[in-house]
Enzyme design. Sequence first.
Site, PDB file in Angstrom:
ATOM      1  N   HIS A 165       9.774  10.680 -43.024  1.00 28.78           N
ATOM      2  CA  HIS A 165      10.921  10.943 -42.433  1.00 28.78           C
ATOM      3  C   HIS A 165      11.757  11.756 -43.698  1.00 28.78           C
ATOM      4  CE1 HIS A 165       9.724   8.627 -39.189  1.00 28.78           C
ATOM      5  NE2 HIS A 165      10.947   8.761 -38.550  1.00 28.78           N
ATOM      6  N   GLN A 213      25.686 -12.415   7.167  1.00 24.81           N
ATOM      7  CA  GLN A 213      24.646 -12.501   6.362  1.00 24.81           C
ATOM      8  C   GLN A 213      23.443 -13.231   6.702  1.00 24.81           C
ATOM      9  OE1 GLN A 213      23.819 -10.324   3.591  1.00 24.81           O
ATOM     10  NE2 GLN A 213      25.913 -10.522   3.910  1.00 24.81           N
ATOM     11  N   HIS A 245      20.262 -12.032   8.669  1.00 24.92           N
ATOM     12  CA  HIS A 245      19.490 -11.095   7.990  1.00 24.92           C
ATOM     13  C   HIS A 245      18.076 -11.587   7.755  1.00 24.92           C
ATOM     14  CE1 HIS A 245      21.400  -7.364   6.817  1.00 24.92           C
ATOM     15  NE2 HIS A 245      22.345  -8.029   6.380  1.00 24.92           N
ATOM     16  N   SER A 286      19.469 -11.404   0.822  1.00 26.01           N
ATOM     17  CA  SER A 286      20.899 -10.869   0.836  1.00 26.01           C
ATOM     18  C   SER A 286      21.731 -12.276   0.505  1.00 26.01           C
ATOM     19  CB  SER A 286      21.232 -10.371   1.838  1.00 26.01           C
ATOM     20  OG  SER A 286      22.391  -9.559   2.094  1.00 26.01           O
ATOM     21  N   GLU A 346      25.943 -10.834  -4.556  1.00 25.03           N
ATOM     22  CA  GLU A 346      25.647  -9.264  -3.893  1.00 25.03           C
ATOM     23  C   GLU A 346      26.902  -8.900  -3.533  1.00 25.03           C
ATOM     24  OE1 GLU A 346      22.561  -7.247  -1.023  1.00 25.03           O
ATOM     25  OE2 GLU A 346      22.820  -9.216  -1.006  1.00 25.03           O
ATOM     26  N   HIS A 347      27.609  -9.682  -2.444  1.00 25.16           N
ATOM     27  CA  HIS A 347      28.712  -9.306  -1.672  1.00 25.16           C
ATOM     28  C   HIS A 347      29.742 -10.348  -2.098  1.00 25.16           C
ATOM     29  CE1 HIS A 347      25.286  -7.715   0.747  1.00 25.16           C
ATOM     30  NE2 HIS A 347      25.944  -6.872   0.554  1.00 25.16           N
ATOM     31  N   GLN A 364       0.827  -1.460   0.015  1.00 28.01           N
ATOM     32  CA  GLN A 364       0.171  -0.056   0.166  1.00 28.01           C
ATOM     33  C   GLN A 364       0.913   1.207  -0.051  1.00 28.01           C
ATOM     34  OE1 GLN A 364       0.200  -2.482   2.401  1.00 28.01           O
ATOM     35  NE2 GLN A 364       0.001  -1.406   4.286  1.00 28.01           N
ATOM     36  N   ASN A 390      10.065  -6.704   1.407  1.00 26.34           N
ATOM     37  CA  ASN A 390       9.690  -7.970   1.495  1.00 26.34           C
ATOM     38  C   ASN A 390       9.079  -8.520   0.295  1.00 26.34           C
ATOM     39  OD1 ASN A 390       6.847  -7.254   1.587  1.00 26.34           O
ATOM     40  ND2 ASN A 390       6.648  -7.644   4.050  1.00 26.34           N
ATOM     41  N   ASP A 414      28.320  -2.469   4.634  1.00 21.91           N
ATOM     42  CA  ASP A 414      26.979  -2.159   5.063  1.00 21.91           C
ATOM     43  C   ASP A 414      26.905  -0.949   5.633  1.00 21.91           C
ATOM     44  OD1 ASP A 414      26.016  -4.354   4.075  1.00 21.91           O
ATOM     45  OD2 ASP A 414      26.102  -5.408   6.070  1.00 21.91           O
ATOM     46  N   GLU A 473      14.567   2.413 -44.721  1.00 21.27           N
ATOM     47  CA  GLU A 473      13.635   1.916 -43.731  1.00 21.27           C
ATOM     48  C   GLU A 473      12.172   2.034 -44.246  1.00 21.27           C
ATOM     49  OE1 GLU A 473      14.282   3.603 -40.141  1.00 21.27           O
ATOM     50  OE2 GLU A 473      16.083   2.444 -39.700  1.00 21.27           O
TER      51      GLU A 473
END
Length: 428
Positions: free
Chosen positions: A418, A257, A260, A235, A325-326, A189, A212, A359, A413
Amino acid sequence: MKIINSKQKALQELRRISQRTTSGDNKKINSIVENILQEVKFHGDIAVEKYTKKFDGFYPKPMQVSTRDLKTAWEETDQHLKKSLEVAYQRIKKFHEKEIPESFTIKGEFGDSVQRRWMPVKNAGLYIPGGRAAYPSTVLMNAIPAKVAGVKEISMVSPGNEKGKINTTVLAAAYLSGVDKVFRIGGAQAIGALAFGTKQINKVDVISGPGNIYVTTAKKLIYGFTGIDSLAGPSEILIIADRTANSSQIASDLLAQAEHDPLASSILLTTSNDQAQEVFDEVFKIIENHPRKEICIQSIKNWGLIAICENLESCVELSNEFAPEHLEIITIDPKTTLKSIENAGAIFLGKWTPEAVGDYLAGPNHTLPTCGNARFSGSLGVETFMKNSSIIEFNEKSLKINSVDIINLANSEGLHSHANSVKIRFED
């Protein structure tokens, strides 16, 4: 957590881990989020309040946190923590100021010119996870690049706890970063409110920030109504290590990690059999007394991996395939290993650079591509909150000299008008 000593099996396991966000409930989640977004689009604040009560347990009245409350949050923050926030703020700001893209102009031989002009978006929306969690670092990492880009109005949404309160440190970070408006809402929302606008919340041009699966799905569905930074997944960390690395330090970094999220992934690629077993034992030893024991166990059990590789070249090959990612490189010569790395969101070199440095305050952004997306994308940055326009100016001479080529290309074309739009300018 598995220990694997086969490169092929390790590759299969890495591919399984990379696909961990795939779920049979995706259609159900999409349907739920679509309904929420439609209600927010047509009913505005009433729908936002309804779903906030349903999912978070309170009516967000007032929805906006007052400027006075933001200032009070900063003033009431512990002095040591305020200093740490200020240190992080300055380092992150300094790094992102170097990211500002430059506009440029190229002048042609016959008086024509072409330009690239960069401009900030007018309004940006930041989504900061909340409820029982508190991530002031995420506020800094999203608000600072937006501010550096020159965004005129930054609106932040973050779900309150069961009493409707946003964590004081999160509010303090928003105050420090120059966020203009903060709203006590979260979930799909909140994304809808930012994308479509309501009486209380202005429509924004770009939405950034993690959330999430419902938040991520909402960002995916509203893309086109507004811009987004990325679709972040759970992560992950991958560590490349040789026998010179400290096993206890590696175990701590893996668990940093895992704590998390149950879907977080922690991976070690090592050239040492002994180290593999040492790290395995140390991980479960630490977990026994970990305050987030259940989360760590789920993460390590389902998405943890230790792979023993023949050499560092094999480690690098597997890492490039996974595109973490890391990525930590804890080897005798990290910079040499670095030369072969092709895919990674952020890279941490040597034993004195744990991922936690990035981080919080190293400077580069901690919002990074996950689930293999580092193969084709990078971190959130100043350009996330900017757009560019091309500016083209020809004169009579430059158009005439280039007219034949333009007409030839247009005719190739099959686009008659054009070609004619150029011809007509030189007809008597």
